[in-house]
Motif scaffolding. Structure first.
Motif, PDB file in Angstrom:
ATOM      1  N   ALA A   1       3.088  -2.613   3.825  1.00 11.29           N
ATOM      2  CA  ALA A   1       2.183  -3.420   3.492  1.00 11.29           C
ATOM      3  C   ALA A   1       0.582  -3.424   4.531  1.00 11.29           C
ATOM      4  CB  ALA A   1       2.526  -4.953   4.291  1.00 11.29           C
ATOM      5  N   ASP A   2       1.114  -2.777   5.790  1.00 12.16           N
ATOM      6  CA  ASP A   2      -0.193  -2.361   6.392  1.00 12.16           C
ATOM      7  C   ASP A   2       0.143  -0.824   7.035  1.00 12.16           C
ATOM      8  OD1 ASP A   2      -1.940  -1.871   8.574  1.00 12.16           O
ATOM      9  OD2 ASP A   2      -2.193  -3.854   9.304  1.00 12.16           O
ATOM     10  N   TYR A   3      -0.473   0.188   6.350  1.00  9.59           N
ATOM     11  CA  TYR A   3       0.209   1.462   6.637  1.00  9.59           C
ATOM     12  C   TYR A   3      -0.517   1.856   8.258  1.00  9.59           C
ATOM     13  CZ  TYR A   3       0.322   6.464   6.917  1.00  9.59           C
ATOM     14  OH  TYR A   3       0.576   7.978   7.233  1.00  9.59           O
ATOM     15  N   ASP A   4      -1.589   1.505   8.497  1.00 11.97           N
ATOM     16  CA  ASP A   4      -1.951   1.756  10.205  1.00 11.97           C
ATOM     17  C   ASP A   4      -1.016   1.004  11.106  1.00 11.97           C
ATOM     18  OD1 ASP A   4      -4.001   3.372   9.157  1.00 11.97           O
ATOM     19  OD2 ASP A   4      -5.420   1.503   9.169  1.00 11.97           O
TER      20      ASP A   4
ATOM     21  N   MET B   1       0.884  -1.256  -0.038  1.00 12.99           N
ATOM     22  CA  MET B   1       0.083  -0.095   0.166  1.00 12.99           C
ATOM     23  C   MET B   1       0.918   1.301  -0.049  1.00 12.99           C
ATOM     24  SD  MET B   1      -2.342   1.687   3.077  1.00 12.99           S
ATOM     25  CE  MET B   1      -4.185   1.001   2.123  1.00 12.99           C
ATOM     26  N   ILE B   2       0.324   2.183  -0.919  1.00 10.29           N
ATOM     27  CA  ILE B   2       1.076   3.514  -0.967  1.00 10.29           C
ATOM     28  C   ILE B   2       0.278   4.447  -0.140  1.00 10.29           C
ATOM     29  CG2 ILE B   2       2.185   5.156  -2.441  1.00 10.29           C
ATOM     30  CD1 ILE B   2       2.846   3.061  -4.262  1.00 10.29           C
ATOM     31  N   LYS B   3       0.846   5.309   0.647  1.00  6.15           N
ATOM     32  CA  LYS B   3       0.043   6.311   1.418  1.00  6.15           C
ATOM     33  C   LYS B   3       1.033   7.680   1.061  1.00  6.15           C
ATOM     34  CE  LYS B   3      -2.789   8.282   4.318  1.00  6.15           C
ATOM     35  NZ  LYS B   3      -4.053   8.410   4.150  1.00  6.15           N
TER      36      LYS B   3
ATOM     37  N   GLY C   1       7.324  -2.178   9.210  1.00  2.93           N
ATOM     38  CA  GLY C   1       6.578  -2.791   8.120  1.00  2.93           C
ATOM     39  C   GLY C   1       6.794  -2.291   6.914  1.00  2.93           C
ATOM     40  N   VAL C   2       7.589  -1.019   6.780  1.00  3.53           N
ATOM     41  CA  VAL C   2       7.717  -0.060   5.798  1.00  3.53           C
ATOM     42  C   VAL C   2       8.895  -0.623   4.687  1.00  3.53           C
ATOM     43  CG1 VAL C   2       8.392   2.289   5.014  1.00  3.53           C
ATOM     44  CG2 VAL C   2       6.818   1.918   7.031  1.00  3.53           C
ATOM     45  N   THR C   3       8.658  -0.479   3.394  1.00  2.97           N
ATOM     46  CA  THR C   3       9.415  -0.968   2.386  1.00  2.97           C
ATOM     47  C   THR C   3      10.038   0.215   1.764  1.00  2.97           C
ATOM     48  OG1 THR C   3       7.625  -1.451   0.762  1.00  2.97           O
ATOM     49  CG2 THR C   3       8.494  -3.033   2.200  1.00  2.97           C
ATOM     50  N   HIS C   4       9.415   1.487   1.838  1.00  9.65           N
ATOM     51  CA  HIS C   4       9.909   2.629   1.030  1.00  9.65           C
ATOM     52  C   HIS C   4       9.250   4.046   1.649  1.00  9.65           C
ATOM     53  CE1 HIS C   4      10.622   3.834  -3.382  1.00  9.65           C
ATOM     54  NE2 HIS C   4      11.376   4.735  -2.517  1.00  9.65           N
TER      55      HIS C   4
ATOM     56  N   PHE D   1      12.357   0.642   9.409  1.00  9.05           N
ATOM     57  CA  PHE D   1      11.515   0.179   8.559  1.00  9.05           C
ATOM     58  C   PHE D   1      11.155  -1.425   8.906  1.00  9.05           C
ATOM     59  CE2 PHE D   1      12.537   2.602   4.496  1.00  9.05           C
ATOM     60  CZ  PHE D   1      12.159   3.680   4.940  1.00  9.05           C
ATOM     61  N   ALA D   2      12.132  -1.896   9.376  1.00 11.07           N
ATOM     62  CA  ALA D   2      11.679  -3.421   9.792  1.00 11.07           C
ATOM     63  C   ALA D   2      10.730  -3.760  11.026  1.00 11.07           C
ATOM     64  CB  ALA D   2      13.200  -4.167  10.411  1.00 11.07           C
TER      65      ALA D   2
END
Length: 105
Positions: free
Chosen positions: A63-66, A1-3, A39-42, A35-36
């Motif tokens: 994967a899960d912004y919240d 997911m991109i926010k 759960g952020v990838t970018h 990030f780890a």
């Protein structure tokens, strides 16, 4: 997911925000460690000059912004505490931006 979030930058604070973003680039390994946890990838950040003043555009992929937001809010990492403090000082409220297209696999 991109926010994507867009925020106003307080008057006279653009240089401080630019300096902090440059510091983030120098400390990229620390940020990748967070990030780890989140759960952020970018992440990407942009400053846009507009007729109404400068805006900060922040883009995050996860994967899960919240869950990423919760992990950031509860983060034990010093760089996250610094990030929160700088953004609180330089940003002046979010600008509502309606989502008009959202297609993904």
């Amino acid at each position: 997911m991109i926010k994507i979030k867009v925020s106003r930058i307080r008057p006279g604070k653009v240089d401080q925000l630019k300096a902090w973003l440059a510091e983030g680039m120098r400390r990229a390994d620390e940020i990748r460690e967070t990030f780890a946890n989140e759960g952020v990838t970018h992440e990407q950040g942009f400053i846009l000059e507009t007729a109404d003043g400068p805006l900060f555009v922040y883009v995050v992929e996860s994967a899960d912004y919240d869950a990423a937001v919760r992990a950031f809010q509860e983060s034990p990492y010093p760089i996250d505490a610094e990030h929160k403090a700088v953004l609180a000082e330089v940003l002046d409220g979010e600008v509502p931006v309606p989502l008009l297209l959202d297609i993904h696999i």
